[in-house]
Write a protein that holds these residues in place. Sequence first.
Motif, PDB file in Angstrom:
ATOM      1  N   VAL A 103       0.833  -1.203   0.000  1.00 24.99           N
ATOM      2  CA  VAL A 103       0.000   0.000   0.000  1.00 24.99           C
ATOM      3  C   VAL A 103       0.867   1.252   0.000  1.00 24.99           C
ATOM      4  O   VAL A 103       0.370   2.360   0.166  1.00 24.99           O
ATOM      5  CB  VAL A 103      -0.974   0.024   1.203  1.00 24.99           C
ATOM      6  N   ASN A 104       2.183   1.069  -0.153  1.00 29.52           N
ATOM      7  CA  ASN A 104       3.084   2.216  -0.234  1.00 29.52           C
ATOM      8  C   ASN A 104       3.022   2.868  -1.610  1.00 29.52           C
ATOM      9  O   ASN A 104       2.772   2.202  -2.612  1.00 29.52           O
ATOM     10  CB  ASN A 104       4.523   1.781   0.041  1.00 29.52           C
ATOM     11  N   TYR A 105       3.316   4.166  -1.652  1.00 27.06           N
ATOM     12  CA  TYR A 105       3.343   4.903  -2.916  1.00 27.06           C
ATOM     13  C   TYR A 105       4.741   4.945  -3.533  1.00 27.06           C
ATOM     14  O   TYR A 105       4.888   5.278  -4.705  1.00 27.06           O
ATOM     15  CB  TYR A 105       2.905   6.364  -2.712  1.00 27.06           C
ATOM     16  N   ASP A 106       5.774   4.665  -2.745  1.00 23.69           N
ATOM     17  CA  ASP A 106       7.149   4.832  -3.238  1.00 23.69           C
ATOM     18  C   ASP A 106       7.513   3.713  -4.211  1.00 23.69           C
ATOM     19  O   ASP A 106       6.737   2.779  -4.446  1.00 23.69           O
ATOM     20  CB  ASP A 106       8.128   4.866  -2.067  1.00 23.69           C
ATOM     21  N   THR A 107       8.723   3.798  -4.774  1.00 30.97           N
ATOM     22  CA  THR A 107       9.185   2.811  -5.754  1.00 30.97           C
ATOM     23  C   THR A 107      10.363   1.989  -5.230  1.00 30.97           C
ATOM     24  O   THR A 107      11.178   1.498  -5.995  1.00 30.97           O
ATOM     25  CB  THR A 107       9.594   3.507  -7.076  1.00 30.97           C
ATOM     26  N   LEU A 108      10.451   1.820  -3.919  1.00 33.87           N
ATOM     27  CA  LEU A 108      11.568   1.089  -3.337  1.00 33.87           C
ATOM     28  C   LEU A 108      11.572  -0.382  -3.755  1.00 33.87           C
ATOM     29  O   LEU A 108      12.634  -0.967  -4.012  1.00 33.87           O
ATOM     30  CB  LEU A 108      11.545   1.191  -1.813  1.00 33.87           C
ATOM     31  N   LEU A 109      10.398  -0.989  -3.828  1.00 37.51           N
ATOM     32  CA  LEU A 109      10.345  -2.392  -4.230  1.00 37.51           C
ATOM     33  C   LEU A 109      10.790  -2.571  -5.670  1.00 37.51           C
ATOM     34  O   LEU A 109      11.502  -3.528  -6.000  1.00 37.51           O
ATOM     35  CB  LEU A 109       8.929  -2.945  -4.028  1.00 37.51           C
ATOM     36  N   GLU A 110      10.369  -1.652  -6.543  1.00 38.61           N
ATOM     37  CA  GLU A 110      10.794  -1.731  -7.940  1.00 38.61           C
ATOM     38  C   GLU A 110      12.317  -1.617  -8.041  1.00 38.61           C
ATOM     39  O   GLU A 110      12.965  -2.369  -8.780  1.00 38.61           O
ATOM     40  CB  GLU A 110      10.145  -0.609  -8.761  1.00 38.61           C
ATOM     41  N   GLN A 111      12.885  -0.678  -7.299  1.00 39.30           N
ATOM     42  CA  GLN A 111      14.334  -0.509  -7.323  1.00 39.30           C
ATOM     43  C   GLN A 111      15.044  -1.767  -6.832  1.00 39.30           C
ATOM     44  O   GLN A 111      16.055  -2.192  -7.395  1.00 39.30           O
ATOM     45  CB  GLN A 111      14.740   0.679  -6.448  1.00 39.30           C
ATOM     46  N   ALA A 112      14.512  -2.373  -5.773  1.00 37.88           N
ATOM     47  CA  ALA A 112      15.143  -3.562  -5.201  1.00 37.88           C
ATOM     48  C   ALA A 112      15.058  -4.750  -6.153  1.00 37.88           C
ATOM     49  O   ALA A 112      16.051  -5.470  -6.369  1.00 37.88           O
ATOM     50  CB  ALA A 112      14.484  -3.913  -3.868  1.00 37.88           C
ATOM     51  N   LEU A 113      13.898  -4.976  -6.747  1.00 38.92           N
ATOM     52  CA  LEU A 113      13.738  -6.101  -7.667  1.00 38.92           C
ATOM     53  C   LEU A 113      14.647  -5.952  -8.879  1.00 38.92           C
ATOM     54  O   LEU A 113      15.282  -6.914  -9.324  1.00 38.92           O
ATOM     55  CB  LEU A 113      12.272  -6.211  -8.105  1.00 38.92           C
ATOM     56  N   GLU A 114      14.729  -4.739  -9.400  1.00 38.55           N
ATOM     57  CA  GLU A 114      15.574  -4.514 -10.571  1.00 38.55           C
ATOM     58  C   GLU A 114      17.053  -4.642 -10.230  1.00 38.55           C
ATOM     59  O   GLU A 114      17.853  -5.135 -11.028  1.00 38.55           O
ATOM     60  CB  GLU A 114      15.258  -3.150 -11.183  1.00 38.55           C
ATOM     61  N   SER A 115      17.431  -4.222  -9.021  1.00 34.82           N
ATOM     62  CA  SER A 115      18.835  -4.333  -8.630  1.00 34.82           C
ATOM     63  C   SER A 115      19.266  -5.787  -8.502  1.00 34.82           C
ATOM     64  O   SER A 115      20.442  -6.116  -8.686  1.00 34.82           O
ATOM     65  CB  SER A 115      19.083  -3.600  -7.309  1.00 34.82           C
ATOM     66  N   GLN A 116      18.316  -6.678  -8.183  1.00 31.21           N
ATOM     67  CA  GLN A 116      18.609  -8.104  -8.047  1.00 31.21           C
ATOM     68  C   GLN A 116      18.362  -8.866  -9.344  1.00 31.21           C
ATOM     69  O   GLN A 116      18.516 -10.092  -9.391  1.00 31.21           O
ATOM     70  CB  GLN A 116      17.753  -8.711  -6.923  1.00 31.21           C
ATOM     71  N   GLY A 117      17.941  -8.161 -10.390  1.00 34.09           N
ATOM     72  CA  GLY A 117      17.673  -8.810 -11.666  1.00 34.09           C
ATOM     73  C   GLY A 117      16.453  -9.704 -11.644  1.00 34.09           C
ATOM     74  O   GLY A 117      16.379 -10.694 -12.394  1.00 34.09           O
ATOM     75  N   VAL A 118      15.462  -9.385 -10.787  1.00 35.45           N
ATOM     76  CA  VAL A 118      14.256 -10.199 -10.670  1.00 35.45           C
ATOM     77  C   VAL A 118      13.223  -9.730 -11.695  1.00 35.45           C
ATOM     78  O   VAL A 118      12.800  -8.575 -11.662  1.00 35.45           O
ATOM     79  CB  VAL A 118      13.644 -10.093  -9.257  1.00 35.45           C
TER      80      VAL A 118
END
Length: 340
Positions: A103-118
């Motif tokens: 329910v967060n508005y930020d993009t931290l999860l997107e950044q984390a997934l992309e940094s791990q190549g997921v």
Amino acid sequence: MATLQSRILSRLEGSQLIAFKRITSTRNLEQALTRLRRIQAVVEVDDVVDGLNGAQAIDLDASICRIIIDELTNVKADLEPVGRLAAWVARADYAKPVELFTVNYDTLLEQALESQGVPYFDGFIGTLKARFRTDMVEATSDDSDVWLPSFYARLWKLHGSVNWTWDTDASISQVLRLGSVIPAGALAAIFPSDAKYEESRRMPFVVLQDRMRRALNEPETLFLVSGYAWADEHLNELIFDAVARRPRSEVVAFCFAEIPPSLAEKALTAPNLQVITQQEAIIGGIRAPWSGPEKETTLPADIWENNRCNLGDFAALTTFLARSSSGPALVHSGGVSIEN
């Protein structure tokens, strides 16, 4: 959310500040946004509700959303915890895809997934002006023409994002996911109004909420909840209903501090809903404080330290997950809801 609300108060000025204080005197931030959007939809030109006419409600809504975007995109965030979560997702090898609900508005999860190549799918197709694909969100493995492989994680942002905006050029209002933070002057698509007077404005939020409902009702699902305040009644209802309907599924709620009363009440009568805090837990319908083992333990500090279970802290939970493996595919679907 309380911190974000205080930041908005510090940045609004004049009549907008007065109006925001008045509206939030009995409401939290998201309830205030809902109130403003109801005023926009139903107030006639010369009418005033809560001291605002329709045009003023639109302007205040836009100002609040702009501040939210600024605050969430300019903050210096510690990416290590979400990075560890992404590392766990990268290794997950279940029969069905891992599904992340936030329910967060930020993009931290997107950044984390992309940094791990997921590889992941968030409901949108495209890069610069991505459009929402309801058919792909609602697809099952039987829909071979639109079904993505299970190694694609699913990321569902239930309350929108700082890079979601409305397509003002379309004949029917629809949400776009931009390749960057939305520009100044554009209206952010964050926190869906619960009003039913303009159904098109509720897309894709209703589709994503239904996706959560269907994920929870998969048999033998493990659903992990971390950092969530249990303040969204419509989401609580989905989780509690699944707990009642799927006794072989497990919901584990990790709370940083005290257990919210509504969660405690449900967990005391639902053995497949467990609640873990640093000081106490509700397991199998029994509520009690943690007590240390009689003998010295070698458990890692992120799990146990000084008679305290640290998994209620999101950072500690992700440390634990990062060194875990999926093992046998006993779990069909996983979910994590994060609101730090």
